[in-house]
Design a protein around this motif. Structure first.
Motif, PDB file in Angstrom:
ATOM      1  N   SER A 156     -11.009   7.548   8.520  1.00  0.00           N
ATOM      2  CA  SER A 156     -12.024   6.607   8.045  1.00  0.00           C
ATOM      3  C   SER A 156     -11.442   5.639   7.028  1.00  0.00           C
ATOM      4  O   SER A 156     -11.787   4.453   7.000  1.00  0.00           O
ATOM      5  CB  SER A 156     -13.211   7.355   7.439  1.00  0.00           C
ATOM      6  OG  SER A 156     -13.902   8.092   8.421  1.00  0.00           O
ATOM      7  N   MET A 157     -10.533   6.133   6.186  1.00  0.00           N
ATOM      8  CA  MET A 157      -9.896   5.261   5.204  1.00  0.00           C
ATOM      9  C   MET A 157      -9.021   4.218   5.897  1.00  0.00           C
ATOM     10  O   MET A 157      -9.037   3.024   5.533  1.00  0.00           O
ATOM     11  CB  MET A 157      -9.066   6.075   4.216  1.00  0.00           C
ATOM     12  CG  MET A 157      -8.437   5.242   3.111  1.00  0.00           C
ATOM     13  SD  MET A 157      -9.650   4.443   2.025  1.00  0.00           S
ATOM     14  CE  MET A 157     -10.160   5.868   1.031  1.00  0.00           C
ATOM     15  N   VAL A 158      -8.272   4.631   6.884  1.00  0.00           N
ATOM     16  CA  VAL A 158      -7.448   3.683   7.642  1.00  0.00           C
ATOM     17  C   VAL A 158      -8.327   2.613   8.279  1.00  0.00           C
ATOM     18  O   VAL A 158      -8.004   1.418   8.234  1.00  0.00           O
ATOM     19  CB  VAL A 158      -6.613   4.416   8.710  1.00  0.00           C
ATOM     20  CG1 VAL A 158      -5.953   3.421   9.669  1.00  0.00           C
ATOM     21  CG2 VAL A 158      -5.558   5.289   8.044  1.00  0.00           C
ATOM     22  N   THR A 202       2.633   5.539  -3.214  1.00  0.00           N
ATOM     23  CA  THR A 202       3.037   6.367  -2.075  1.00  0.00           C
ATOM     24  C   THR A 202       2.225   7.653  -2.023  1.00  0.00           C
ATOM     25  O   THR A 202       1.811   8.102  -0.946  1.00  0.00           O
ATOM     26  CB  THR A 202       4.538   6.683  -2.151  1.00  0.00           C
ATOM     27  OG1 THR A 202       5.273   5.448  -2.126  1.00  0.00           O
ATOM     28  CG2 THR A 202       4.986   7.550  -0.991  1.00  0.00           C
ATOM     29  N   ASP A 203       1.977   8.246  -3.178  1.00  0.00           N
ATOM     30  CA  ASP A 203       1.214   9.494  -3.216  1.00  0.00           C
ATOM     31  C   ASP A 203      -0.209   9.280  -2.725  1.00  0.00           C
ATOM     32  O   ASP A 203      -0.714  10.051  -1.900  1.00  0.00           O
ATOM     33  CB  ASP A 203       1.199  10.052  -4.643  1.00  0.00           C
ATOM     34  CG  ASP A 203       0.366  11.310  -4.756  1.00  0.00           C
ATOM     35  OD1 ASP A 203       0.816  12.370  -4.292  1.00  0.00           O
ATOM     36  OD2 ASP A 203      -0.765  11.240  -5.305  1.00  0.00           O
ATOM     37  N   THR A 247      -4.507   8.283   3.540  1.00  0.00           N
ATOM     38  CA  THR A 247      -4.424   7.690   4.877  1.00  0.00           C
ATOM     39  C   THR A 247      -3.604   8.556   5.832  1.00  0.00           C
ATOM     40  O   THR A 247      -3.438   8.188   6.998  1.00  0.00           O
ATOM     41  CB  THR A 247      -3.771   6.289   4.846  1.00  0.00           C
ATOM     42  OG1 THR A 247      -2.357   6.412   4.637  1.00  0.00           O
ATOM     43  CG2 THR A 247      -4.393   5.412   3.762  1.00  0.00           C
ATOM     44  N   GLY A 248      -3.087   9.690   5.326  1.00  0.00           N
ATOM     45  CA  GLY A 248      -2.191  10.491   6.153  1.00  0.00           C
ATOM     46  C   GLY A 248      -0.845   9.829   6.332  1.00  0.00           C
ATOM     47  O   GLY A 248      -0.122  10.088   7.293  1.00  0.00           O
ATOM     48  N   ASN A 249      -0.476   8.956   5.382  1.00  0.00           N
ATOM     49  CA  ASN A 249       0.766   8.184   5.426  1.00  0.00           C
ATOM     50  C   ASN A 249       0.825   7.320   6.677  1.00  0.00           C
ATOM     51  O   ASN A 249       1.856   7.235   7.364  1.00  0.00           O
ATOM     52  CB  ASN A 249       1.996   9.078   5.331  1.00  0.00           C
ATOM     53  CG  ASN A 249       3.185   8.361   4.701  1.00  0.00           C
ATOM     54  OD1 ASN A 249       3.041   7.324   4.055  1.00  0.00           O
ATOM     55  ND2 ASN A 249       4.375   8.924   4.889  1.00  0.00           N
ATOM     56  N   PHE A 252       0.446  -0.651   9.000  1.00  0.00           N
ATOM     57  CA  PHE A 252       0.205  -1.896   8.274  1.00  0.00           C
ATOM     58  C   PHE A 252       1.492  -2.627   7.881  1.00  0.00           C
ATOM     59  O   PHE A 252       1.450  -3.775   7.452  1.00  0.00           O
ATOM     60  CB  PHE A 252      -0.622  -1.627   7.014  1.00  0.00           C
ATOM     61  CG  PHE A 252      -2.022  -1.174   7.295  1.00  0.00           C
ATOM     62  CD1 PHE A 252      -3.046  -2.089   7.483  1.00  0.00           C
ATOM     63  CD2 PHE A 252      -2.325   0.181   7.396  1.00  0.00           C
ATOM     64  CE1 PHE A 252      -4.342  -1.677   7.748  1.00  0.00           C
ATOM     65  CE2 PHE A 252      -3.613   0.612   7.670  1.00  0.00           C
ATOM     66  CZ  PHE A 252      -4.627  -0.316   7.849  1.00  0.00           C
ATOM     67  N   GLY A 253       2.623  -1.958   8.010  1.00  0.00           N
ATOM     68  CA  GLY A 253       3.875  -2.528   7.542  1.00  0.00           C
ATOM     69  C   GLY A 253       4.285  -3.805   8.247  1.00  0.00           C
ATOM     70  O   GLY A 253       4.985  -4.646   7.667  1.00  0.00           O
ATOM     71  N   ALA A 254       3.872  -3.982   9.490  1.00  0.00           N
ATOM     72  CA  ALA A 254       4.285  -5.156  10.255  1.00  0.00           C
ATOM     73  C   ALA A 254       3.495  -6.408   9.881  1.00  0.00           C
ATOM     74  O   ALA A 254       3.923  -7.520  10.199  1.00  0.00           O
ATOM     75  CB  ALA A 254       4.125  -4.876  11.756  1.00  0.00           C
ATOM     76  N   THR A 255       2.361  -6.236   9.212  1.00  0.00           N
ATOM     77  CA  THR A 255       1.497  -7.387   8.926  1.00  0.00           C
ATOM     78  C   THR A 255       1.232  -7.607   7.445  1.00  0.00           C
ATOM     79  O   THR A 255       1.055  -8.753   7.015  1.00  0.00           O
ATOM     80  CB  THR A 255       0.137  -7.219   9.636  1.00  0.00           C
ATOM     81  OG1 THR A 255      -0.417  -5.933   9.301  1.00  0.00           O
ATOM     82  CG2 THR A 255       0.292  -7.338  11.143  1.00  0.00           C
ATOM     83  N   ASN A 256       1.179  -6.550   6.658  1.00  0.00           N
ATOM     84  CA  ASN A 256       0.742  -6.650   5.269  1.00  0.00           C
ATOM     85  C   ASN A 256       1.894  -6.438   4.291  1.00  0.00           C
ATOM     86  O   ASN A 256       2.543  -5.390   4.319  1.00  0.00           O
ATOM     87  CB  ASN A 256      -0.341  -5.619   4.976  1.00  0.00           C
ATOM     88  CG  ASN A 256      -1.556  -5.758   5.861  1.00  0.00           C
ATOM     89  OD1 ASN A 256      -1.515  -5.409   7.039  1.00  0.00           O
ATOM     90  ND2 ASN A 256      -2.640  -6.258   5.302  1.00  0.00           N
ATOM     91  N   PRO A 257       2.158  -7.389   3.399  1.00  0.00           N
ATOM     92  CA  PRO A 257       3.164  -7.154   2.356  1.00  0.00           C
ATOM     93  C   PRO A 257       2.769  -5.958   1.489  1.00  0.00           C
ATOM     94  O   PRO A 257       1.574  -5.696   1.290  1.00  0.00           O
ATOM     95  CB  PRO A 257       3.136  -8.453   1.542  1.00  0.00           C
ATOM     96  CG  PRO A 257       2.528  -9.477   2.445  1.00  0.00           C
ATOM     97  CD  PRO A 257       1.554  -8.724   3.303  1.00  0.00           C
TER      98      PRO A 257
END
Length: 298
Positions: free
Chosen positions: A203-205, A229-230, A236-238, A242-247
Motif C-alpha cells: 500500500s505504501m508503494v 534506507t532504513d 516499502t519492502g525495499n 523508483f530508481g529509474a525515474t525519481n532522483p
C-alpha cells in the motif's frame, strides 16, 4: 405550610451543591484539550477535546515536521557528520533545506558561505502551507541559488494523488528555467504514530507511485524522493521500482552515505547533518554546479 429552620437549611445546602456541580460541568466543557507528550517531549496527540480536522492527524504540528525531523530520533547521528562540510570535494556542491522552523532566512549569508541550492518545505498533508515559503523560495532564488519545493507526506490521511495535487497547487510546481529543482516528496518516519503510517508495504508503494505519477502529470517531472534506507526498507519492502525515474535525496547523519535503498545506484542529494554552517539541514549535491543546472532543466 411553615417549614422548620432545619428543613430550610437542608434545602439551601442541596441547592448550593447542585450549583457547584453545574459550574464544574461547565468548566470541564470549556477546558482546552491537553496535549500528550512522549518521553522525548514531542507532542503526540490530545487526550481530550475535539477530533483532528479531516486531513490532519491528532496533535497536528506541521511547524515541527521537516525533512529529517524524525531521522536522528530513529537512527541517531554521528559526531563526524557536522564536520563533513569542511571536507567537500570539488565535485560535491553544498546546499541546505529549510522549513517554517527557520523563519526568515538570511539567504545572502548562506550564499556567501557556499550554499548553491536549497529545498524549501511548501506543504504537509492537504491542510498546511509553510507561512515562510515565499521568503524562503523566492529569497534563495534571488541570491542565485537553484531551489525547489518539497512536500511532507502523511500517507494515512489522504491519497497520494490528493496530496500531490495540493502540493503542486501550493508551491510545488516546476518550470524549465534552469533555476528550479524537481518537486520533492519527503517520506520518512511518521511523527504522529506508527512508523509506516499504518500502511502495508504494498500500500505504501502504491501511495508513493500515486503521488509520483500525479506530480509528473501536473508538472512534467517525477519528484525527487527524500527518505532513509532504513525507513524505505521497513515501509516499502525495499522496493526497487523508483530508481529509474525519481532522483534520490537520502538522509544519513554520518561521515558516509552508506547503503542506498534498492533501485538507486547513487544518490542525487545527501542530507548529511541536521545542523551546521547553513540554516536548517546540511546537504551535498552529488556533482558540480553544472550538474544541478542539468537536473533543474530536466
Amino acid at each position: 405550610m411553615r417549614t422548620s429552620g432545619t428543613t430550610r437549611l437542608l434545602r439551601n445546602a442541596a441547592t448550593a451543591a447542585a450549583s457547584v456541580a453545574l459550574l464544574a460541568g461547565s468548566l470541564a466543557l470549556a477546558a482546552p484539550a491537553r496535549a500528550a507528550t512522549d518521553t522525548t517531549g514531542t507532542t503526540t496527540g490530545t487526550t481530550t477535546g475535539t477530533a483532528a480536522r479531516p486531513g490532519e492527524p491528532a496533535g497536528f504540528h506541521p511547524e515541527q515536521d521537516h525533512a529529517g525531523s524524525t531521522v536522528a530520533r530513529h537512527e541517531g547521528r554521528s559526531s563526524a557528520a557536522a564536520n563533513t562540510f569542511t571536507a567537500l570535494a570539488a565535485t560535491q556542491t553544498p546546499g541546505l533545506d529549510v522549513s517554517s522552523y527557520q523563519g526568515n532566512v538570511a539567504w545572502s549569508t548562506a550564499y556567501a558561505n557556499g550554499a548553491r541550492f536549497a529545498y524549501v518545505k511548501a506543504t504537509e498533508g492537504t491542510t498546511y502551507t509553510n507561512p515562510y515559503f515565499a521568503q524562503q523560495y523566492n529569497g534563495s532564488y534571488n541570491v542565485g541559488m537553484i531551489r525547489g519545493a518539497y512536500h511532507f507526506a502523511l500517507p494515512n490521511v489522504s491519497s497520494g494523488a490528493t496530496q500531490a495535487a495540493y502540493f503542486v497547487s501550493h508551491g510545488g510546481g516546476w518550470s524549465r528555467d534552469g533555476r528550479t529543482l524537481p518537486p520533492a516528496l519527503d517520506i520518512e518516519y511518521n511523527p504522529y504514530g506508527a512508523t509506516c503510517y499504518g500502511l502495508s508495504q504494498s500500500s505504501m508503494v502504491n501511495w508513493i507511485r500515486d503521488f509520483s505519477n500525479t506530480v509528473h502529470t501536473k508538472t512534467g517531472r517525477y519528484p525527487t524522493i527524500y527518505t532513509t534506507t532504513d525507513w524505505w526498507t521497513t515501509c516499502t519492502g525495499n522496493n526497487g521500482s523508483f530508481g529509474a525515474t525519481n532522483p534520490l535525496w537520502i538522509a544519513r547523519y554520518s561521515s558516509s552515505v552508506g547503503t542506498l535503498p534498492n533501485g538507486w545506484s547513487y544518490q542525487t542529494i545527501w542530507q548529511y547533518a541536521d545542523a551546521g554552517t547553513f540554516p536548517g539541514d546540511q546537504n551535498r549535491f552529488n556533482g558540480a554546479f553544472d550538474r544541478i543546472q542539468a537536473l533543474a532543466n530536466g
